[in-house]
Design a protein around this motif. Structure first.
Motif, PDB file in Angstrom:
ATOM      1  N   UNK A  13       0.945  -1.012   0.224  1.00  0.00           N
ATOM      2  CA  UNK A  13       0.149  -0.025   0.059  1.00  0.00           C
ATOM      3  C   UNK A  13       0.891   1.231   0.126  1.00  0.00           C
ATOM      4  N   UNK A  14       2.027   1.067  -0.086  1.00  0.00           N
ATOM      5  CA  UNK A  14       3.289   2.170  -0.383  1.00  0.00           C
ATOM      6  C   UNK A  14       3.121   3.148   0.905  1.00  0.00           C
ATOM      7  N   UNK A  15       3.261   2.522   2.075  1.00  0.00           N
ATOM      8  CA  UNK A  15       3.601   3.248   3.215  1.00  0.00           C
ATOM      9  C   UNK A  15       5.188   3.204   3.301  1.00  0.00           C
ATOM     10  N   UNK A  16       5.660   2.270   2.923  1.00  0.00           N
ATOM     11  CA  UNK A  16       7.281   2.133   2.706  1.00  0.00           C
ATOM     12  C   UNK A  16       7.731   2.086   1.487  1.00  0.00           C
ATOM     13  N   UNK A  17       8.927   2.151   0.880  1.00  0.00           N
ATOM     14  CA  UNK A  17       9.508   2.259  -0.186  1.00  0.00           C
ATOM     15  C   UNK A  17       9.917   0.874  -0.575  1.00  0.00           C
ATOM     16  N   UNK A  18      10.339   0.155   0.220  1.00  0.00           N
ATOM     17  CA  UNK A  18      10.678  -1.324   0.020  1.00  0.00           C
ATOM     18  C   UNK A  18      10.248  -2.188   1.209  1.00  0.00           C
ATOM     19  N   UNK A  19      10.083  -3.588   0.609  1.00  0.00           N
ATOM     20  CA  UNK A  19       9.775  -4.703   1.754  1.00  0.00           C
ATOM     21  C   UNK A  19      10.818  -4.634   2.833  1.00  0.00           C
ATOM     22  N   UNK A  20      12.077  -4.425   2.391  1.00  0.00           N
ATOM     23  CA  UNK A  20      13.120  -4.636   3.565  1.00  0.00           C
ATOM     24  C   UNK A  20      12.924  -3.621   4.531  1.00  0.00           C
ATOM     25  N   UNK A  21      12.500  -2.364   4.250  1.00  0.00           N
ATOM     26  CA  UNK A  21      12.387  -1.345   4.844  1.00  0.00           C
ATOM     27  C   UNK A  21      11.137  -1.434   5.954  1.00  0.00           C
ATOM     28  N   UNK A  22      10.010  -2.120   5.280  1.00  0.00           N
ATOM     29  CA  UNK A  22       9.062  -2.450   6.294  1.00  0.00           C
ATOM     30  C   UNK A  22       9.334  -3.567   7.327  1.00  0.00           C
ATOM     31  N   UNK A  79      -7.011   0.792   0.005  1.00  0.00           N
ATOM     32  CA  UNK A  79      -6.823  -0.284   0.677  1.00  0.00           C
ATOM     33  C   UNK A  79      -6.768   0.160   2.261  1.00  0.00           C
ATOM     34  N   UNK A  80      -6.657   1.443   2.703  1.00  0.00           N
ATOM     35  CA  UNK A  80      -6.545   1.712   4.013  1.00  0.00           C
ATOM     36  C   UNK A  80      -7.387   3.256   4.257  1.00  0.00           C
ATOM     37  N   UNK A  81      -7.647   3.313   5.424  1.00  0.00           N
ATOM     38  CA  UNK A  81      -8.246   4.731   5.966  1.00  0.00           C
ATOM     39  C   UNK A  81      -7.045   5.442   6.784  1.00  0.00           C
ATOM     40  N   UNK A  82      -6.759   6.347   6.405  1.00  0.00           N
ATOM     41  CA  UNK A  82      -5.768   7.241   7.227  1.00  0.00           C
ATOM     42  C   UNK A  82      -6.207   8.031   8.516  1.00  0.00           C
ATOM     43  N   UNK A  83      -6.060   7.570   9.409  1.00  0.00           N
ATOM     44  CA  UNK A  83      -6.585   8.022  10.804  1.00  0.00           C
ATOM     45  C   UNK A  83      -5.311   9.081  11.743  1.00  0.00           C
ATOM     46  N   UNK A  84      -4.318   9.421  10.632  1.00  0.00           N
ATOM     47  CA  UNK A  84      -3.172  10.058  11.444  1.00  0.00           C
ATOM     48  C   UNK A  84      -3.833  11.526  11.727  1.00  0.00           C
ATOM     49  N   UNK A  85      -3.572  11.926  12.720  1.00  0.00           N
ATOM     50  CA  UNK A  85      -3.932  13.155  13.392  1.00  0.00           C
ATOM     51  C   UNK A  85      -3.209  14.347  12.593  1.00  0.00           C
ATOM     52  N   UNK A  86      -3.955  15.507  12.355  1.00  0.00           N
ATOM     53  CA  UNK A  86      -3.235  16.592  11.727  1.00  0.00           C
ATOM     54  C   UNK A  86      -2.079  16.850  12.597  1.00  0.00           C
ATOM     55  N   UNK A  87      -0.999  17.444  12.070  1.00  0.00           N
ATOM     56  CA  UNK A  87       0.175  18.015  12.955  1.00  0.00           C
ATOM     57  C   UNK A  87      -0.307  19.424  13.426  1.00  0.00           C
ATOM     58  N   UNK A  88       0.132  19.868  14.806  1.00  0.00           N
ATOM     59  CA  UNK A  88      -0.102  20.938  15.295  1.00  0.00           C
ATOM     60  C   UNK A  88       0.413  22.127  14.453  1.00  0.00           C
ATOM     61  N   UNK A  89      -0.249  23.280  14.189  1.00  0.00           N
ATOM     62  CA  UNK A  89       0.246  24.556  13.247  1.00  0.00           C
ATOM     63  C   UNK A  89       1.553  24.740  14.139  1.00  0.00           C
ATOM     64  N   UNK A  90       2.394  25.159  12.884  1.00  0.00           N
ATOM     65  CA  UNK A  90       3.580  25.629  13.537  1.00  0.00           C
ATOM     66  C   UNK A  90       3.700  27.287  13.990  1.00  0.00           C
ATOM     67  N   UNK A  91       4.536  27.088  15.009  1.00  0.00           N
ATOM     68  CA  UNK A  91       4.461  28.548  15.456  1.00  0.00           C
ATOM     69  C   UNK A  91       5.727  29.124  14.976  1.00  0.00           C
TER      70      UNK A  91
END
Length: 117
Positions: A13-22, A79-91
């Motif tokens: 699902x392309x979250x990592x570039x290679x399978x060895x990286x995963x 293939x997936x639902x992204x549940x990652x919270x949004x990063x806080x705004x930069x100060x």
């Protein structure tokens, strides 16, 4: 119910570039399935929540569909639902030019006002 290895799914699902990286991320403890540490051979099924630290960001995704082979980016996001919270705004950071010398009293007051907000 269909299942597959987590290292293979992360790569497919392309979250990592290679399978060895995963697999390396799993061995290093950067991948969790349903809040449990995952080995590369751990299985994922639809409905599982996968938390993976990829680079310097932590991605939280819910498995919708299990795939074995790597697919195009357009198919991979289904293939997936992204549940990652949004990063806080930069100060914004107050910057002074290098070599500008010491701040004046007025500039110090502005900096103090900026820092105490």
């Amino acid at each position: 119910m269909e299942s597959t290895r987590v290292d293979r799914w992360l790569w497919a699902v392309r979250l990592t570039k290679t399978r060895p990286d995963a697999a390396a991320a799993c061995r290093a403890g950067h991948v969790r399935i349903n809040d449990r540490p995952a080995k590369p051979a751990s299985t994922v099924v639809p409905g599982d929540q996968v938390r993976a630290r990829v680079g310097d960001t932590t991605r939280i995704v819910e498995v919708v569909r299990v795939i074995q082979k790597r697919v195009g980016a357009a198919d991979a996001v289904t293939c997936f639902l992204d549940r990652t919270p949004k990063p806080p705004p930069e100060v914004p950071v107050a910057k002074r030019d290098r070599g500008a010398g010491r701040p004046t009293k007025r500039e110090r007051r502005e900096l103090d006002r900026f820092r105490t907000r």
